[in-house]
Scaffold this motif. Structure first.
Motif, mmCIF file in Angstrom:
data_model
loop_
_atom_site.group_PDB
_atom_site.id
_atom_site.type_symbol
_atom_site.label_atom_id
_atom_site.label_comp_id
_atom_site.label_asym_id
_atom_site.label_seq_id
_atom_site.Cartn_x
_atom_site.Cartn_y
_atom_site.Cartn_z
ATOM 1 N N ASN A 57 0.805 -1.209 0.000
ATOM 2 C CA ASN A 57 0.000 0.000 0.000
ATOM 3 C C ASN A 57 0.845 1.270 0.000
ATOM 4 N N LYS A 58 0.345 2.264 -0.680
ATOM 5 C CA LYS A 58 0.861 3.632 -0.563
ATOM 6 C C LYS A 58 -0.200 4.418 0.187
ATOM 7 N N THR A 59 0.077 4.704 1.467
ATOM 8 C CA THR A 59 -0.949 5.216 2.376
ATOM 9 C C THR A 59 -0.697 6.665 2.757
ATOM 10 N N HIS A 60 -1.772 7.446 2.720
ATOM 11 C CA HIS A 60 -1.786 8.827 3.205
ATOM 12 C C HIS A 60 -2.632 8.855 4.472
ATOM 13 N N PHE A 61 -2.020 9.284 5.577
ATOM 14 C CA PHE A 61 -2.724 9.323 6.868
ATOM 15 C C PHE A 61 -2.395 10.645 7.530
ATOM 16 N N SER A 62 -3.398 11.470 7.751
ATOM 17 C CA SER A 62 -3.139 12.790 8.321
ATOM 18 C C SER A 62 -4.358 13.281 9.092
ATOM 19 N N PRO A 63 -4.130 14.193 10.073
ATOM 20 C CA PRO A 63 -5.260 14.822 10.751
ATOM 21 C C PRO A 63 -6.120 15.594 9.758
ATOM 22 N N LEU A 64 -7.385 15.694 10.072
ATOM 23 C CA LEU A 64 -8.310 16.390 9.180
ATOM 24 C C LEU A 64 -7.881 17.848 9.022
ATOM 25 N N TYR A 65 -7.971 18.342 7.793
ATOM 26 C CA TYR A 65 -7.619 19.706 7.416
ATOM 27 C C TYR A 65 -6.114 19.989 7.512
ATOM 28 N N VAL A 66 -5.298 18.942 7.586
ATOM 29 C CA VAL A 66 -3.848 19.107 7.579
ATOM 30 C C VAL A 66 -3.295 18.390 6.358
ATOM 31 N N ASP A 67 -2.583 19.114 5.509
ATOM 32 C CA ASP A 67 -2.085 18.536 4.268
ATOM 33 C C ASP A 67 -0.848 17.666 4.468
ATOM 34 N N ASP A 68 -0.113 17.917 5.554
ATOM 35 C CA ASP A 68 1.133 17.196 5.780
ATOM 36 C C ASP A 68 0.832 15.826 6.414
ATOM 37 N N PRO A 69 1.018 14.717 5.666
ATOM 38 C CA PRO A 69 0.676 13.403 6.217
ATOM 39 C C PRO A 69 1.775 12.844 7.109
ATOM 40 N N TYR A 70 1.431 11.847 7.881
ATOM 41 C CA TYR A 70 2.423 11.120 8.658
ATOM 42 C C TYR A 70 3.328 10.345 7.688
ATOM 43 N N PRO A 71 4.646 10.353 7.916
ATOM 44 C CA PRO A 71 5.540 9.608 7.018
ATOM 45 C C PRO A 71 5.407 8.103 7.237
ATOM 46 N N VAL A 72 5.238 7.360 6.167
ATOM 47 C CA VAL A 72 4.985 5.924 6.237
ATOM 48 C C VAL A 72 6.224 5.153 5.797
ATOM 49 N N SER A 73 6.637 4.170 6.600
ATOM 50 C CA SER A 73 7.765 3.317 6.218
ATOM 51 C C SER A 73 7.303 1.983 5.648
ATOM 52 N N LEU A 74 6.124 1.529 6.059
ATOM 53 C CA LEU A 74 5.610 0.247 5.567
ATOM 54 C C LEU A 74 4.095 0.239 5.685
ATOM 55 N N SER A 75 3.438 -0.270 4.654
ATOM 56 C CA SER A 75 1.987 -0.403 4.694
ATOM 57 C C SER A 75 1.584 -1.602 3.830
ATOM 58 N N VAL A 76 0.916 -2.573 4.446
ATOM 59 C CA VAL A 76 0.510 -3.791 3.750
ATOM 60 C C VAL A 76 -0.926 -4.130 4.138
ATOM 61 N N GLY A 77 -1.542 -5.006 3.348
ATOM 62 C CA GLY A 77 -2.924 -5.392 3.620
ATOM 63 C C GLY A 77 -3.213 -6.820 3.208
ATOM 64 N N LEU A 78 -4.277 -7.363 3.779
ATOM 65 C CA LEU A 78 -4.716 -8.713 3.452
ATOM 66 C C LEU A 78 -6.236 -8.736 3.410
ATOM 67 N N ASP A 79 -6.788 -9.176 2.275
ATOM 68 C CA ASP A 79 -8.235 -9.336 2.113
ATOM 69 C C ASP A 79 -8.550 -10.820 1.962
ATOM 70 N N ASN A 80 -9.566 -11.263 2.670
ATOM 71 C CA ASN A 80 -10.097 -12.619 2.498
ATOM 72 C C ASN A 80 -11.600 -12.508 2.318
ATOM 73 N N GLY A 81 -12.139 -13.144 1.276
ATOM 74 C CA GLY A 81 -13.567 -13.020 1.042
ATOM 75 C C GLY A 81 -14.121 -14.106 0.143
ATOM 76 N N ARG A 82 -15.379 -13.917 -0.218
ATOM 77 C CA ARG A 82 -16.079 -14.896 -1.040
ATOM 78 C C ARG A 82 -17.059 -14.183 -1.963
ATOM 79 N N ASN A 83 -17.186 -14.683 -3.176
ATOM 80 C CA ASN A 83 -18.174 -14.198 -4.141
ATOM 81 C C ASN A 83 -19.464 -14.994 -4.006
ATOM 82 N N TYR A 84 -20.581 -14.291 -3.989
ATOM 83 C CA TYR A 84 -21.901 -14.926 -4.060
ATOM 84 C C TYR A 84 -22.545 -14.449 -5.361
ATOM 85 N N TYR A 85 -22.506 -15.300 -6.386
ATOM 86 C CA TYR A 85 -23.049 -14.917 -7.679
ATOM 87 C C TYR A 85 -24.572 -14.896 -7.632
#
Length: 260
Positions: A57-85
């Motif tokens: 992930n390329k993540t932007h995380f910042s307080p509301l109304y503040v343009d300067d985000p927290y500097p991120v060194s690592l961001s990853v994710g995992l999704d597990n799911g199922r399709n119901y056609y």
């Protein structure tokens, strides 16, 4: 004479009761062979309805109304799911609509903004000790390294196209009610947000590559202050909440599995 014999043999083969039997046997054999041929629409991929997606992930995380985000060194994710056609047979032989249900987990590691080993500025700010009223460094808050964890339930529609055998294109839009914890220094903050997530995935067989975007607003409560006020029988409603904005662009590898 020869022509007469040939005519009679053709006539007998046409009107013979055995001729009908032979014709029916051939037809039944053809039908049986067709039954043995699997339908592409119901073969393999459609029946593997579960999926896992591992993302960077390329993540932007910042307080509301503040343009300067927290500097991120690592961001990853995992999704597990199922399709119901929503239907058993593909529309026009290539498309299926469905609803996805799954879990969405993300982890982000934040760095400290600056090296504060020789910092001499006012408490709570970064910069030099000689700050003027209009110094831009005054507006930069001190931010310690931290860890962010979130877990959500993703629900939403999807459409899958199968233009050629084994090649699939999937698009989806998910609503993700999410709980999260942000640990920073000696503080811990808990929050809730309703995230929006949408993306596309191109797969061949059971392995795919996709991109998605995930964004939303979160409100965080300082857990330390909450329990201190609560233990003193105070009004926890007086504890203020901090609002943050999260925006994440994710690229992922996916794998489909399940019973055929």
């Amino acid at each position: 004479m020869m022509m007469l014999v040939t005519f009679l043999s053709v006539l007998l083969s046409t009107f013979s009761p055995f001729a009908e039997y032979d014709t029916c046997s051939v037809a039944m054999n053809v039908i049986d062979r067709q039954d043995d041929v699997p339908e592409i629409a119901d073969h393999g991929y459609w029946k593997k309805k579960k999926y896992s997606r591992l993302s960077y992930n390329k993540t932007h995380f910042s307080p509301l109304y503040v343009d300067d985000p927290y500097p991120v060194s690592l961001s990853v994710g995992l999704d597990n799911g199922r399709n119901y056609y929503l239907h058993s047979k593909p529309i026009a032989g290539i498309a299926k609509f469905g609803v996805d249900v799954g879990f969405d987990f993300n982890y982000t590691r934040f760095n400290q903004v600056d090296d504060l080993s020789d910092y001499e500025g006012p408490s709570g700010y970064t910069g030099s000790s000689d700050l003027e009223a209009n110094d831009d460094d005054v507006d930069t808050m001190l931010r310690l390294s931290g860890n962010f964890f979130s877990l959500g339930l993703a629900v939403g529609p999807s459409v899958t196209l199968n233009p050629v055998e084994k090649l699939r294109l999937c698009g989806y839009f998910h609503l993700v009610p999410t709980g999260s914890i942000f640990v920073q220094g000696f503080g811990a903050y808990a929050g809730y947000s309703t995230m929006l997530k949408y993306g596309v995935e191109l797969s061949y067989g059971f392995v795919g590559l996709g991109i998605q975007r995930r964004s939303g607003m979160s409100s965080y409560t300082d857990l330390v202050s909450y329990y201190m006020v609560k233990s003193a029988d105070g009004d926890v409603g007086t504890i203020g909440k901090s609002r943050f904005f999260t925006d994440s662009f994710q690229i992922y590898l996916s794998y489909r599995f399940g019973r055929k």
